[in-house]
Motif scaffolding. Structure first.
Motif, PDB file in Angstrom:
ATOM      1  N   LEU A 104      39.170 101.314 -56.963  1.00 52.60           N
ATOM      2  CA  LEU A 104      39.551 102.712 -56.822  1.00 52.60           C
ATOM      3  C   LEU A 104      39.344 103.182 -55.383  1.00 52.60           C
ATOM      4  O   LEU A 104      38.692 102.499 -54.578  1.00 52.60           O
ATOM      5  N   ASP A 105      39.858 104.363 -55.076  1.00 47.05           N
ATOM      6  CA  ASP A 105      39.499 105.005 -53.828  1.00 47.05           C
ATOM      7  C   ASP A 105      37.988 105.203 -53.828  1.00 47.05           C
ATOM      8  O   ASP A 105      37.424 105.742 -54.794  1.00 47.05           O
ATOM      9  N   PRO A 106      37.282 104.771 -52.780  1.00 43.17           N
ATOM     10  CA  PRO A 106      35.815 104.807 -52.813  1.00 43.17           C
ATOM     11  C   PRO A 106      35.226 106.194 -53.067  1.00 43.17           C
ATOM     12  O   PRO A 106      34.227 106.310 -53.784  1.00 43.17           O
ATOM     13  N   VAL A 107      35.814 107.234 -52.481  1.00 41.51           N
ATOM     14  CA  VAL A 107      35.275 108.577 -52.692  1.00 41.51           C
ATOM     15  C   VAL A 107      35.449 109.004 -54.142  1.00 41.51           C
ATOM     16  O   VAL A 107      34.639 109.759 -54.687  1.00 41.51           O
ATOM     17  N   GLU A 108      36.474 108.483 -54.804  1.00 36.84           N
ATOM     18  CA  GLU A 108      36.674 108.756 -56.224  1.00 36.84           C
ATOM     19  C   GLU A 108      35.731 107.914 -57.084  1.00 36.84           C
ATOM     20  O   GLU A 108      35.211 108.385 -58.096  1.00 36.84           O
ATOM     21  N   GLY A 109      35.520 106.669 -56.695  1.00 38.37           N
ATOM     22  CA  GLY A 109      34.697 105.774 -57.502  1.00 38.37           C
ATOM     23  C   GLY A 109      33.211 106.011 -57.372  1.00 38.37           C
ATOM     24  O   GLY A 109      32.453 105.796 -58.323  1.00 38.37           O
ATOM     25  N   ALA A 110      32.746 106.509 -56.207  1.00 40.47           N
ATOM     26  CA  ALA A 110      31.313 106.659 -55.965  1.00 40.47           C
ATOM     27  C   ALA A 110      30.628 107.605 -56.953  1.00 40.47           C
ATOM     28  O   ALA A 110      29.537 107.282 -57.454  1.00 40.47           O
ATOM     29  N   PRO A 111      31.208 108.775 -57.268  1.00 37.29           N
ATOM     30  CA  PRO A 111      30.543 109.625 -58.267  1.00 37.29           C
ATOM     31  C   PRO A 111      30.428 108.956 -59.634  1.00 37.29           C
ATOM     32  O   PRO A 111      29.423 109.123 -60.335  1.00 37.29           O
ATOM     33  N   ARG A 112      31.445 108.186 -60.030  1.00 38.80           N
ATOM     34  CA  ARG A 112      31.364 107.469 -61.300  1.00 38.80           C
ATOM     35  C   ARG A 112      30.271 106.410 -61.250  1.00 38.80           C
ATOM     36  O   ARG A 112      29.576 106.158 -62.238  1.00 38.80           O
ATOM     37  N   LEU A 113      30.098 105.790 -60.089  1.00 40.49           N
ATOM     38  CA  LEU A 113      29.035 104.810 -59.925  1.00 40.49           C
ATOM     39  C   LEU A 113      27.668 105.481 -60.016  1.00 40.49           C
ATOM     40  O   LEU A 113      26.752 104.970 -60.683  1.00 40.49           O
ATOM     41  N   LEU A 114      27.506 106.622 -59.382  1.00 37.60           N
ATOM     42  CA  LEU A 114      26.248 107.358 -59.476  1.00 37.60           C
ATOM     43  C   LEU A 114      25.929 107.705 -60.927  1.00 37.60           C
ATOM     44  O   LEU A 114      24.783 107.584 -61.371  1.00 37.60           O
ATOM     45  N   ALA A 115      26.947 108.131 -61.673  1.00 38.11           N
ATOM     46  CA  ALA A 115      26.730 108.533 -63.067  1.00 38.11           C
ATOM     47  C   ALA A 115      26.283 107.374 -63.938  1.00 38.11           C
ATOM     48  O   ALA A 115      25.602 107.577 -64.951  1.00 38.11           O
ATOM     49  N   ALA A 116      26.651 106.134 -63.566  1.00 28.67           N
ATOM     50  CA  ALA A 116      26.279 104.959 -64.361  1.00 28.67           C
ATOM     51  C   ALA A 116      25.016 104.280 -63.849  1.00 28.67           C
ATOM     52  O   ALA A 116      24.498 103.370 -64.496  1.00 28.67           O
ATOM     53  N   HIS A 117      24.497 104.714 -62.715  1.00 27.39           N
ATOM     54  CA  HIS A 117      23.364 104.036 -62.077  1.00 27.39           C
ATOM     55  C   HIS A 117      22.056 104.429 -62.754  1.00 27.39           C
ATOM     56  O   HIS A 117      21.849 105.591 -63.111  1.00 27.39           O
ATOM     57  N   PRO A 118      21.130 103.485 -62.947  1.00 28.45           N
ATOM     58  CA  PRO A 118      19.835 103.804 -63.569  1.00 28.45           C
ATOM     59  C   PRO A 118      19.037 104.870 -62.828  1.00 28.45           C
ATOM     60  O   PRO A 118      18.178 105.514 -63.433  1.00 28.45           O
ATOM     61  N   LEU A 119      19.286 105.067 -61.547  1.00 29.36           N
ATOM     62  CA  LEU A 119      18.620 106.130 -60.812  1.00 29.36           C
ATOM     63  C   LEU A 119      18.785 107.479 -61.512  1.00 29.36           C
ATOM     64  O   LEU A 119      17.891 108.324 -61.471  1.00 29.36           O
ATOM     65  N   LEU A 120      19.934 107.671 -62.198  1.00 31.66           N
ATOM     66  CA  LEU A 120      20.256 108.955 -62.829  1.00 31.66           C
ATOM     67  C   LEU A 120      20.247 108.886 -64.352  1.00 31.66           C
ATOM     68  O   LEU A 120      20.730 109.818 -65.005  1.00 31.66           O
ATOM     69  N   ASN A 121      19.709 107.838 -64.928  1.00 28.86           N
ATOM     70  CA  ASN A 121      19.774 107.685 -66.380  1.00 28.86           C
ATOM     71  C   ASN A 121      18.421 107.304 -66.959  1.00 28.86           C
ATOM     72  O   ASN A 121      17.597 106.703 -66.258  1.00 28.86           O
ATOM     73  N   PRO A 122      18.215 107.630 -68.267  1.00 29.36           N
ATOM     74  CA  PRO A 122      19.113 108.324 -69.198  1.00 29.36           C
ATOM     75  C   PRO A 122      19.267 109.820 -68.853  1.00 29.36           C
ATOM     76  O   PRO A 122      18.425 110.388 -68.161  1.00 29.36           O
ATOM     77  N   ALA A 123      20.331 110.428 -69.370  1.00 30.23           N
ATOM     78  CA  ALA A 123      20.584 111.835 -69.098  1.00 30.23           C
ATOM     79  C   ALA A 123      19.464 112.721 -69.618  1.00 30.23           C
ATOM     80  O   ALA A 123      19.162 113.762 -69.029  1.00 30.23           O
ATOM     81  N   GLU A 124      18.828 112.313 -70.728  1.00 31.97           N
ATOM     82  CA  GLU A 124      17.727 113.097 -71.275  1.00 31.97           C
ATOM     83  C   GLU A 124      16.480 113.034 -70.396  1.00 31.97           C
ATOM     84  O   GLU A 124      15.571 113.850 -70.538  1.00 31.97           O
ATOM     85  N   TYR A 125      16.460 112.072 -69.484  1.00 30.87           N
ATOM     86  CA  TYR A 125      15.306 111.865 -68.607  1.00 30.87           C
ATOM     87  C   TYR A 125      15.535 112.457 -67.221  1.00 30.87           C
ATOM     88  O   TYR A 125      14.647 113.086 -66.645  1.00 30.87           O
ATOM     89  N   VAL A 126      16.731 112.262 -66.697  1.00 33.73           N
ATOM     90  CA  VAL A 126      17.079 112.743 -65.356  1.00 33.73           C
ATOM     91  C   VAL A 126      18.080 113.884 -65.500  1.00 33.73           C
ATOM     92  O   VAL A 126      19.204 113.682 -65.979  1.00 33.73           O
ATOM     93  N   ASP A 127      17.694 115.083 -65.083  1.00 34.13           N
ATOM     94  CA  ASP A 127      18.545 116.266 -65.191  1.00 34.13           C
ATOM     95  C   ASP A 127      19.521 116.256 -64.017  1.00 34.13           C
ATOM     96  O   ASP A 127      19.187 116.685 -62.906  1.00 34.13           O
ATOM     97  N   ALA A 128      20.700 115.720 -64.255  1.00 32.98           N
ATOM     98  CA  ALA A 128      21.693 115.582 -63.188  1.00 32.98           C
ATOM     99  C   ALA A 128      23.092 115.833 -63.744  1.00 32.98           C
ATOM    100  O   ALA A 128      23.342 115.645 -64.935  1.00 32.98           O
ATOM    101  N   GLU A 129      23.980 116.240 -62.859  1.00 27.47           N
ATOM    102  CA  GLU A 129      25.370 116.496 -63.235  1.00 27.47           C
ATOM    103  C   GLU A 129      26.270 115.984 -62.127  1.00 27.47           C
ATOM    104  O   GLU A 129      26.065 116.300 -60.948  1.00 27.47           O
ATOM    105  N   VAL A 130      27.253 115.182 -62.481  1.00 26.21           N
ATOM    106  CA  VAL A 130      28.224 114.674 -61.525  1.00 26.21           C
ATOM    107  C   VAL A 130      29.553 115.353 -61.807  1.00 26.21           C
ATOM    108  O   VAL A 130      30.089 115.271 -62.913  1.00 26.21           O
TER     109      VAL A 130
END
Length: 415
Positions: free
Chosen positions: A294-320
């Motif tokens: 994908l276009d990197p600027v488009e793919g990077a937010p999806r990568l952040l959303a799948a990265h353990p740094l931000l998961n699980p959603a119940e543990y890390v309060d984040a929104e992409v």
């Protein structure tokens, strides 16, 4: 709701083994810096305390999540133990190629036809091999097993250093459960980890009506074919594996804190560990999800959303949303987890994640207006950034370029 719920069942089946392997690479990152800070002997003690304080907690969580916990707590059999290993960041599939034999509920064996961790340390010399395969494995294998049964003992049949040098399998072990075996004394940090938000976090149960396998009840399988699990089960597995990483990092922080003189020194080591594993993990996740197409600027937010740094959603309060990540204080901050290290004051881990997709990417991080938290905007620079030294250290691991292969999933019966 889990952020992994946005992925398809096929995507999740590819992501779960990647997450398990990423968890293994945490130590390829952290222990390198512990050797530099404390020396080899203290590094070994950090690793022992780290795994022994985390694995009993997350092993029991996965048992409950996938319906193979023993009917009586603490009375699991060897099949219970082996199922746990198949879903443990300490034993990612194929990279740590465990092969199992079950003689009866109380006696079994496993061997490693391939040990990626051994491949990483063998070039470092016999002292490092003995440190991992003797000093670390003896207490930590038992610590994992006793999560299922306190009378389980894991003992070597043979193990490295390899004689001859190309010996296969790389190692072999017996697992025996006997009431006569004394219960081992848990490491003191286990009680601290058990009280963490990660240890006690409630996640949505698996939806048994979802198409596919909803649990791991029934026979032990030679290899887990994650594509046979339901979407709901894979979401829960992915979230649990992320929690395994956070629990291991919590244990790592406790062990390192005992050996550092200042909070600044502890923070430095924790950040180095995070940058290294975050960058290599992002590369692998990006490829597994096809985000590199994908276009990197488009793919990077999806990568952040799948990265353990931000998961699980119940543990890390984040929104992409779009090209922007918004992070607010949550349970992870109460534990001092990875995300608590990040923000406007320190962006290296976020940069490592997005640059796992494209070296031209960067993040611009600023505080939220009028509330606690911060936001990160993904941007593209004209010049590629050099690889972070912490990422380069983890790239030396054979896990950085390891490729999973299709495997048949066959039931294992007592022999």
């Amino acid at each position: 709701m889990s952020r992994y719920a946005d992925l398809s069942r096929a995507e999740l089946a590819a992501v779960v083994p990647e997450l398990l392997l990423m968890g293994q690479l945490i130590d390829r990152s952290g222990m390198a810096w512990c050797i530099a800070a404390f020396g080899r002997e203290e590094m070994l003690q950090v690793a022992i305390e780290e795994w022994a304080a985390a694995s009993p907690v997350y092993t029991r969580r996965m048992q409950a999540a996938l319906g193979y916990a023993p009917d009586v707590p603490g009375q699991g059999d060897v099949v219970t133990i082996f199922k746990g290993l198949q879903l443990d960041i300490g034993a990612p599939p194929q990279f740590m190629d465990f092969r199992y034999t079950v003689h009866d509920p109380w006696h079994g064996e496993f061997r490693l036809d391939h040990c990626g961790a051994l491949m990483d340390v063998e070039p470092m010399g016999e002292d490092y091999v003995r440190g991992m395969c003797h000093d670390i494995e003896d207490p930590t294998f038992d610590a994992t097993a006793i999560a299922s049964n306190p009378h389980a003992q894991v003992r070597p049949i043979h193990r490295p250093p390899r004689t001859p040098v190309d010996r296969h399998p790389h190692c072999a072990w017996t697992v025996v459960i006997d009431d006569a075996h004394p219960e081992p004394e848990p490491v003191p940090a286990l009680a601290v980890v058990e009280r963490s938000r990660a240890a006690t976090l409630a996640l949505a149960p698996v939806d048994a009506s979802d198409e596919g396998r909803s649990d791991y009840a029934g026979p032990l399988l030679s290899d887990l074919d994650f594509s046979t699990f339901s979407h709901s089960a894979l979401v829960r597995i992915a979230d649990e594996v992320c929690l395994q990483m956070h629990l291991l990092d919590r244990s790592f922080a406790l062990a390192v804190a005992e050996r550092t003189e200042t909070d600044a020194e502890l923070l430095k080591l924790r950040r180095k560990q995070l940058v290294g594993v975050a960058g290599i993990g992002a590369e692998r996740l990006g490829r597994a999800l096809g985000l590199d197409r994908l276009d990197p600027v488009e793919g990077a937010p999806r990568l952040l959303a799948a990265h353990p740094l931000l998961n699980p959603a119940e543990y890390v309060d984040a929104e992409v949303s779009g090209d922007t990540l918004v992070v607010r204080p949550g349970p992870a901050d109460e534990d001092g987890a990875w995300i608590s290290l990040c923000g406007p004051h320190w962006t290296a881990a976020l940069q490592a994640v997005v640059r796992g997709l494209d070296a031209h990417l960067d993040v611009e991080v600023s505080p939220l207006a009028g509330e606690a938290g911060w936001q990160a905007l993904v941007v593209r620079r004209d010049e590629p950034a050099p690889e972070a030294s912490e990422v380069a250290v983890v790239r030396f691991s054979t896990g950085a370029a390891f490729e999973f292969q299709p495997r048949r999933s066959l039931p294992i019966t007592p022999v």
